[in-house]
Design a protein around this motif. Structure first.
Motif, PDB file in Angstrom:
ATOM      1  N   GLY A  37      -9.964 -48.096  18.570  1.00 39.39           N
ATOM      2  CA  GLY A  37      -9.966 -48.072  16.962  1.00 39.39           C
ATOM      3  C   GLY A  37      -9.438 -49.649  16.949  1.00 39.39           C
ATOM      4  O   GLY A  37      -9.152 -50.541  17.748  1.00 39.39           O
ATOM      5  N   GLU A  38      -9.258 -49.958  15.547  1.00 40.69           N
ATOM      6  CA  GLU A  38      -9.097 -51.389  15.117  1.00 40.69           C
ATOM      7  C   GLU A  38      -7.749 -51.541  15.435  1.00 40.69           C
ATOM      8  O   GLU A  38      -6.730 -50.921  15.690  1.00 40.69           O
ATOM      9  CB  GLU A  38      -8.924 -51.501  13.659  1.00 40.69           C
ATOM     10  CG  GLU A  38     -10.259 -51.109  12.783  1.00 40.69           C
ATOM     11  CD  GLU A  38     -10.055 -50.926  11.536  1.00 40.69           C
ATOM     12  OE1 GLU A  38      -9.041 -51.285  10.805  1.00 40.69           O
ATOM     13  OE2 GLU A  38     -10.486 -49.843  10.948  1.00 40.69           O
ATOM     14  N   ASN A  39      -7.771 -52.862  16.194  1.00 38.11           N
ATOM     15  CA  ASN A  39      -6.217 -53.547  16.729  1.00 38.11           C
ATOM     16  C   ASN A  39      -5.795 -54.402  15.813  1.00 38.11           C
ATOM     17  O   ASN A  39      -6.377 -55.699  15.306  1.00 38.11           O
ATOM     18  CB  ASN A  39      -6.520 -54.203  17.767  1.00 38.11           C
ATOM     19  CG  ASN A  39      -5.395 -54.859  18.599  1.00 38.11           C
ATOM     20  OD1 ASN A  39      -4.234 -54.546  18.100  1.00 38.11           O
ATOM     21  ND2 ASN A  39      -5.611 -56.198  19.306  1.00 38.11           N
ATOM     22  N   LYS A  40      -4.831 -53.813  14.970  1.00 38.85           N
ATOM     23  CA  LYS A  40      -4.168 -54.575  13.953  1.00 38.85           C
ATOM     24  C   LYS A  40      -2.983 -55.275  14.216  1.00 38.85           C
ATOM     25  O   LYS A  40      -2.288 -55.517  13.238  1.00 38.85           O
ATOM     26  CB  LYS A  40      -3.855 -53.512  12.658  1.00 38.85           C
ATOM     27  CG  LYS A  40      -5.159 -52.884  12.036  1.00 38.85           C
ATOM     28  CD  LYS A  40      -5.924 -53.971  11.063  1.00 38.85           C
ATOM     29  CE  LYS A  40      -6.950 -53.251  10.361  1.00 38.85           C
ATOM     30  NZ  LYS A  40      -7.518 -53.990   9.424  1.00 38.85           N
ATOM     31  N   GLU A  41      -2.570 -55.457  15.334  1.00 38.10           N
ATOM     32  CA  GLU A  41      -1.147 -55.984  15.749  1.00 38.10           C
ATOM     33  C   GLU A  41      -1.050 -57.268  15.129  1.00 38.10           C
ATOM     34  O   GLU A  41       0.458 -57.502  15.098  1.00 38.10           O
ATOM     35  CB  GLU A  41      -1.357 -56.145  17.452  1.00 38.10           C
ATOM     36  CG  GLU A  41      -2.417 -57.175  17.834  1.00 38.10           C
ATOM     37  CD  GLU A  41      -2.156 -57.313  19.511  1.00 38.10           C
ATOM     38  OE1 GLU A  41      -1.004 -57.425  19.868  1.00 38.10           O
ATOM     39  OE2 GLU A  41      -3.253 -57.171  20.236  1.00 38.10           O
ATOM     40  N   LYS A  42      -1.932 -58.239  14.802  1.00 38.41           N
ATOM     41  CA  LYS A  42      -1.740 -59.440  14.119  1.00 38.41           C
ATOM     42  C   LYS A  42      -1.710 -59.376  12.681  1.00 38.41           C
ATOM     43  O   LYS A  42      -1.691 -60.533  12.041  1.00 38.41           O
ATOM     44  CB  LYS A  42      -2.453 -60.542  14.743  1.00 38.41           C
ATOM     45  CG  LYS A  42      -2.263 -60.800  16.275  1.00 38.41           C
ATOM     46  CD  LYS A  42      -3.034 -61.808  16.841  1.00 38.41           C
ATOM     47  CE  LYS A  42      -2.866 -61.875  18.410  1.00 38.41           C
ATOM     48  NZ  LYS A  42      -1.558 -62.578  18.676  1.00 38.41           N
ATOM     49  N   SER A  43      -2.344 -58.333  12.021  1.00 35.78           N
ATOM     50  CA  SER A  43      -2.689 -58.275  10.619  1.00 35.78           C
ATOM     51  C   SER A  43      -1.350 -57.966   9.726  1.00 35.78           C
ATOM     52  O   SER A  43      -1.102 -56.957   9.289  1.00 35.78           O
ATOM     53  CB  SER A  43      -3.685 -56.879  10.466  1.00 35.78           C
ATOM     54  OG  SER A  43      -4.776 -57.519  11.114  1.00 35.78           O
ATOM     55  N   ASP A  44      -0.597 -59.115   9.391  1.00 29.87           N
ATOM     56  CA  ASP A  44       0.645 -58.864   8.761  1.00 29.87           C
ATOM     57  C   ASP A  44       0.388 -59.082   7.345  1.00 29.87           C
ATOM     58  O   ASP A  44       1.469 -59.182   6.417  1.00 29.87           O
ATOM     59  CB  ASP A  44       1.662 -59.988   9.201  1.00 29.87           C
ATOM     60  CG  ASP A  44       1.329 -61.457   8.939  1.00 29.87           C
ATOM     61  OD1 ASP A  44       0.232 -61.692   8.274  1.00 29.87           O
ATOM     62  OD2 ASP A  44       2.001 -62.151   9.483  1.00 29.87           O
ATOM     63  N   GLY A  45      -0.842 -59.319   6.773  1.00 31.26           N
ATOM     64  CA  GLY A  45      -0.935 -59.339   5.312  1.00 31.26           C
ATOM     65  C   GLY A  45      -0.757 -60.791   4.766  1.00 31.26           C
ATOM     66  O   GLY A  45      -0.980 -61.047   3.622  1.00 31.26           O
ATOM     67  N   LYS A  46      -0.367 -61.698   5.623  1.00 29.78           N
ATOM     68  CA  LYS A  46      -0.090 -62.865   5.207  1.00 29.78           C
ATOM     69  C   LYS A  46      -0.851 -63.943   5.757  1.00 29.78           C
ATOM     70  O   LYS A  46      -0.974 -65.163   5.381  1.00 29.78           O
ATOM     71  CB  LYS A  46       1.415 -63.570   5.294  1.00 29.78           C
ATOM     72  CG  LYS A  46       2.534 -62.383   4.558  1.00 29.78           C
ATOM     73  CD  LYS A  46       3.811 -62.704   4.907  1.00 29.78           C
ATOM     74  CE  LYS A  46       4.889 -61.748   4.149  1.00 29.78           C
ATOM     75  NZ  LYS A  46       6.226 -62.023   4.545  1.00 29.78           N
ATOM     76  N   ASN A  47      -1.293 -63.814   6.949  1.00 27.43           N
ATOM     77  CA  ASN A  47      -1.710 -64.818   8.023  1.00 27.43           C
ATOM     78  C   ASN A  47      -3.563 -64.698   7.909  1.00 27.43           C
ATOM     79  O   ASN A  47      -4.083 -65.664   8.577  1.00 27.43           O
ATOM     80  CB  ASN A  47      -1.539 -64.959   9.349  1.00 27.43           C
ATOM     81  CG  ASN A  47      -1.555 -63.104   9.972  1.00 27.43           C
ATOM     82  OD1 ASN A  47      -2.510 -62.569   9.349  1.00 27.43           O
ATOM     83  ND2 ASN A  47      -1.076 -62.888  11.068  1.00 27.43           N
ATOM     84  N   GLY A  48      -3.935 -64.137   7.210  1.00 27.44           N
ATOM     85  CA  GLY A  48      -5.444 -64.093   7.051  1.00 27.44           C
ATOM     86  C   GLY A  48      -6.302 -63.221   8.198  1.00 27.44           C
ATOM     87  O   GLY A  48      -7.358 -63.143   8.219  1.00 27.44           O
ATOM     88  N   ILE A  49      -5.413 -62.844   9.016  1.00 29.63           N
ATOM     89  CA  ILE A  49      -6.090 -61.926  10.087  1.00 29.63           C
ATOM     90  C   ILE A  49      -6.195 -60.572   9.841  1.00 29.63           C
ATOM     91  O   ILE A  49      -5.402 -59.746   9.495  1.00 29.63           O
ATOM     92  CB  ILE A  49      -5.039 -62.130  11.477  1.00 29.63           C
ATOM     93  CG1 ILE A  49      -5.099 -63.441  11.793  1.00 29.63           C
ATOM     94  CG2 ILE A  49      -5.737 -61.174  12.817  1.00 29.63           C
ATOM     95  CD1 ILE A  49      -4.020 -63.681  13.104  1.00 29.63           C
ATOM     96  N   TRP A  50      -7.577 -60.143   9.820  1.00 29.34           N
ATOM     97  CA  TRP A  50      -7.921 -58.666   9.277  1.00 29.34           C
ATOM     98  C   TRP A  50      -7.760 -57.814  10.617  1.00 29.34           C
ATOM     99  O   TRP A  50      -7.323 -56.599  10.422  1.00 29.34           O
ATOM    100  CB  TRP A  50      -9.139 -58.837   8.740  1.00 29.34           C
ATOM    101  CG  TRP A  50      -9.688 -57.441   8.317  1.00 29.34           C
ATOM    102  CD1 TRP A  50     -10.568 -56.427   8.972  1.00 29.34           C
ATOM    103  CD2 TRP A  50      -9.297 -56.830   6.728  1.00 29.34           C
ATOM    104  NE1 TRP A  50     -10.590 -55.606   8.146  1.00 29.34           N
ATOM    105  CE2 TRP A  50      -9.802 -55.498   6.850  1.00 29.34           C
ATOM    106  CE3 TRP A  50      -8.700 -57.379   5.862  1.00 29.34           C
ATOM    107  CZ2 TRP A  50      -9.671 -54.674   5.565  1.00 29.34           C
ATOM    108  CZ3 TRP A  50      -8.747 -56.239   4.666  1.00 29.34           C
ATOM    109  CH2 TRP A  50      -9.108 -55.087   4.535  1.00 29.34           C
TER     110      TRP A  50
END
Length: 347
Positions: A37-50
């Protein structure tokens, strides 16, 4: 080591890291389960990484998962790539084509103009490497949202998707599963969110076809709905909410992503669900559902909806999972809450 499922609790892989396999599914291949599935490990909601690509895990017991790494990497250089790390790439689903001997993966990409297209990749192994073979397609000329892929015993492939903010479509795949034949049927028409159905999950039990869906409220959870049919294309009869005892109307604060049958069990199906916003469980469905309707209902265009920007781009790196067994009464499925449950509880 885990020896049970604990829905909604933090789930770690065998290396001690949070499992990152959101919006995906589980496949059983040669005695091993693969969960991707989607790897969201860097998606903190602030850095723009989806998203940070698609990650896969393997398991023998469904409790303990070994990371097999990122099988489709994020792109950090090309903003036009569907896998550019800031692009909204969602819902990877993989099926195996026995004729071509290829694993075929479809992903959804939401664009800045709110249109949604699909990209198709193939690989010789579930773990990749994957190659893009069909990019930025609008299936049947439609904006296509959340979806599921399914394969019949005779090898025929099907694609179930949300025609964005409108209805559910069941479409036939081409023989190689990389495109559509053009034949399709329509189901569950609604005029606008939050009532439009998305996050479609298809499964078969006792020759009956089921579609389990969520409402359209973004990362906010909504009531699930289940429908039943005798054939792939239906017609489908809506049975209603499979969790009528869930007074929060949030599907236990989660959104369905897939359903699979456990190998070696007589009648055990697991509904796999994402709890996207574990820190927002104090919000009431009735409140944000009204906000979504205010956004999309033309009759409410003069009303000013609440601002939900604080969680539209949310910290999904801490999203959890809600895996629950499906209970059947005749042909009707129910999803009950369990603080903890085990495969040993089922024949």
């Amino acid at each position: 080591m885990y020896n049970s499922f604990r829905p909604g609790q933090v789930w770690l892989d065998t290396d001690g890291n949070r499992i990152q396999a959101h919006g995906g599914s589980v496949m059983y291949i040669d005695g091993t389960y693969y969960w991707y599935g989607e790897n969201k490990e860097k998606s903190d909601g602030k850095n723009g990484i989806w998203q940070w690509g698609v990650r896969c895990y393997s398991s023998q017991d469904l409790y303990n998962w070994k990371s097999e790494g990122i099988i489709i990497p994020a792109n950090t250089d090309d903003p036009e790539s569907p896998f550019y790390y800031k692009n909204q790439m969602d819902r990877p689903h993989i099926i195996y084509n026995k004729k071509t001997k290829k694993y075929v993966c479809w992903v959804k990409v939401m664009h800045k103009d709110d249109t949604q297209t699909e990209t198709v990749l193939t690989a010789d192994s579930i773990l990749g490497p994957y190659t893009i073979v069909n990019e930025d397609i609008s299936p049947l000329g439609m904006s296509a949202g959340d979806f599921d892929l399914a394969v019949a015993p005779d090898g025929k492939g099907y694609y179930y998707f949300e025609r964005v903010h409108s209805e559910t479509i069941c479409a036939d795949l081409t023989d190689d599963y990389t495109d559509l034949t053009g034949y399709y049927t329509t189901h569950f028409p609604h005029r606008f969110p939050p009532y439009v159905r998305e996050a479609t999950a298809h499964f078969i039990r006792n020759y009956k076809h089921y579609l389990l869906t969520s409402g359209t409220t973004g990362y906010f959870p909504s009531p699930s709905e289940v429908a039943i049919a005798d054939t792939w294309h239906g017609p489908y009869t809506v049975l209603g909410n499979p969790s009528p005892q869930d007074t929060t109307k949030t599907s236990y604060y989660s959104q369905v992503t897939s359903v699979f049958k456990v190998q070696g069990k007589k009648d055990l199906y697991i509904a796999c669900q994402d709890r996207w916003l574990p820190n927002e469980m104090n919000r009431k469905y009735e409140d944000y559902a009204k906000t979504f309707e205010q956004f999309f209902n033309p009759a409410m265009k003069d009303t000013k909806p609440d601002n939900l920007d604080d969680v539209v781009v949310a910290n999904t790196s801490i999203a959890d999972y809600v895996w629950l067994p499906i209970r059947f009464v005749g042909d009707r499925p129910y999803i009950d809450w369990h603080d903890e449950w085990s495969l040993d509880d089922y024949e």
